[in-house]
Motif scaffolding. Sequence first.
Motif, short mmCIF file in Angstrom:
data_model
loop_
_atom_site.label_atom_id
_atom_site.label_comp_id
_atom_site.label_asym_id
_atom_site.label_seq_id
_atom_site.Cartn_x
_atom_site.Cartn_y
_atom_site.Cartn_z
N ILE A 23 0.84 -1.19 0.00
CA ILE A 23 0.00 0.00 0.00
C ILE A 23 0.88 1.24 0.00
O ILE A 23 1.97 1.25 0.55
CB ILE A 23 -0.98 0.03 1.20
N TYR A 24 0.35 2.28 -0.65
CA TYR A 24 1.08 3.55 -0.68
C TYR A 24 0.54 4.44 0.42
O TYR A 24 -0.64 4.74 0.48
CB TYR A 24 0.92 4.24 -2.04
N GLU A 25 1.40 4.86 1.31
CA GLU A 25 0.99 5.70 2.44
C GLU A 25 2.20 6.52 2.85
O GLU A 25 3.25 5.95 3.21
CB GLU A 25 0.54 4.77 3.57
N PRO A 26 2.10 7.86 2.79
CA PRO A 26 3.28 8.68 3.11
C PRO A 26 3.85 8.34 4.50
O PRO A 26 3.11 8.25 5.47
CB PRO A 26 2.72 10.11 3.09
N GLY A 27 5.16 8.15 4.55
CA GLY A 27 5.86 7.89 5.82
C GLY A 27 5.84 6.44 6.28
O GLY A 27 6.56 6.07 7.21
N LEU A 28 5.06 5.61 5.60
CA LEU A 28 4.92 4.22 6.05
C LEU A 28 6.22 3.42 5.90
O LEU A 28 6.63 2.69 6.82
CB LEU A 28 3.78 3.54 5.26
N THR A 46 -3.17 9.71 5.36
CA THR A 46 -2.58 10.36 6.55
C THR A 46 -2.42 9.33 7.67
O THR A 46 -2.36 9.68 8.85
CB THR A 46 -3.46 11.52 7.06
N ALA A 47 -2.37 8.06 7.30
CA ALA A 47 -2.41 6.98 8.29
C ALA A 47 -1.31 7.11 9.35
O ALA A 47 -1.57 6.95 10.55
CB ALA A 47 -2.31 5.63 7.58
N ILE A 48 -0.10 7.41 8.90
CA ILE A 48 1.01 7.42 9.87
C ILE A 48 0.86 8.59 10.84
O ILE A 48 1.01 8.40 12.06
CB ILE A 48 2.37 7.46 9.12
N ASN A 49 0.51 9.75 10.34
CA ASN A 49 0.24 10.89 11.24
C ASN A 49 -0.89 10.55 12.20
O ASN A 49 -0.80 10.84 13.40
CB ASN A 49 -0.19 12.12 10.44
N ASP A 50 -1.95 9.99 11.67
CA ASP A 50 -3.11 9.66 12.51
C ASP A 50 -2.73 8.65 13.59
O ASP A 50 -3.22 8.73 14.71
CB ASP A 50 -4.26 9.07 11.65
N LEU A 51 -1.87 7.72 13.24
CA LEU A 51 -1.47 6.70 14.23
C LEU A 51 -0.48 7.27 15.25
O LEU A 51 -0.54 6.94 16.43
CB LEU A 51 -0.84 5.49 13.52
#
Length: 464
Positions: free
Chosen positions: A52-57, A166-171
């Motif tokens: 999956i593509y997710e910034p910062g992952l 924004t998954a990584i920020n949210d986590l």
Amino acid sequence: MTKIKNICCIGAGYVGGPTMAVIAQKCPGIKVTVVDINAERIQQWQTDDLPIYEPGLLEVVKEARGRNLFFSTDIDKGIREAEMIFMSVNTPTKTYGVGKGRAADLKFVELSARKIAEVSTTDKIVVEKSTLPVRTAQSIKAILSEQTRDVKFQVLSNPEFLAEGTAINDLHAPDRVLIGGDQTPEGLAAIDALTEIYACWVHPEKIIQTRLWSSELSKLAANAFLAQRISSINSISALCEITGADVDEVAYAIGTDTRIGPKFLKASVGFGGSCFQKDILNLVYLCEYFGLPEVAAYWEQVVVMNDYQKRRFAQNIIQELFNTVSGKKICLLGWAFKKDTNDTRESAAIYVTDHLLNDLAQVSVYDPQVPTRAMYADMNYLQTRSAAENEQLLDVHKDPYEAAKGAHAIAVITEWDEFRTYDWQRIYDNMEKPAFLFDGRNLLDHKMLREIGFRVKAIGKGEE
Ligand code: NAD
Ligand code: UGA
């Protein structure tokens, strides 16, 4: 209190992968193993070409992978070794049988519970991470209690609130973490064990502890409220277009009221994503099931309005192009359901394309992250026309300027930042005239586009 040293997560998808990567990053003393039946996905998680593509992952994964973060297809071993097991499997809308088109399909959740019951030899805390109908924990407990060894299970609900892109920020900085469990000494101890994990990086005040059913229901309610705001502003966008009001001005004006707030008031071509529609339909089904037809109808309208918005956008294109798009090239910018993700599930692009192809348009698409095969798979899944017809009518380009060349109209579907930076004069020069631009996100500088010569139509922007 149980000290957790080993975590297993069943499901290496958009939720399981990033959430477990962050737990492993923030809790180096805990071994985290993510398991999945999909061997290809697991293999990808082991490379730098993540599924999956997710910034910062990738940075987070690289920090923890091989140290205390592992990806595996050995589900039995993962379960056996863990004291805590997250269920992060998909819960799509049912496509068959009772509740078809509305209820959540809990097949994968049940299979995971059965697997846990089958292979566990020590006590476990089982955590519902997937979004589930309220009272699902009851069924999970019933399945787990059928095992014959003397293993004890506690079931917790810990819904995930991350948004894609924004998954990584949210986590890393969640608004809150929600943990629901039985209000028994064992249940409360399990809640504390999970709280201790999150407390490695989340302020204790942000960790909310509730009963099981409240936690399960809060997740469905949160998504329903968020989607409701989008449908509300989209309904107003239709009125703006007729009356000459500007939806962005209206959203700003109402959003500055602190009781309303500014977020999730961006009018669009319609919300997409794997969850909003699925979770609202699930809520609607639950309300009907529990004999609350008025409540069901209230929430269903959020989805009805969203379908209307997607259809309205496509019909506007056809109408503006002199009521016929047959044989005309329409260029779609963006296929993902929002920017900064390669996820296309329920993307408005799919439905807009379907409407346009029904009118025999030639649709060409450019998206910076979505693979070509995913676009065809999305269209074929609808079963409106054959795969061969989709291939004939839909063209996918790796270059936006190529996608727009010779087009009668451009439709902006996804709010990718890069669209703002294009050489719009060059795009205009290579289009058929009159050149139309339909901005489904109010992303671009409409004044500049009009000066170039585009005929611009934007969501919620009426003629003055
Ligand atoms: P996904 O489809 O990306 O991933 C689910 C994974 O579970 C798949 O890789 C699948 O192969 C695996 N799986 C299914 N059954 C299995 C089994 N029996 N054993 C092992 N693996 C199995 O789904 P997702 O987007 O990660 O969503 C998972 C859940 O989280 C859903 O309930 C969803 O509603 C919820 N959720 C999703 C998001 C999001 O942004 N995508 C956010 C919050 C909550
Ligand atoms: C949403 C929720 O925001 C998350 O809290 C939740 O965890 C998640 O669903 C889930 O349960 O799966 P997500 O669907 O990833 O997250 O993304 P959003 O940012 O919510 O966007 C959803 C859709 O609404 C997108 O198509 C987006 O473009 C659209 N949108 C969003 C608007 O049209 N207007 C807005 O103002 C905001």
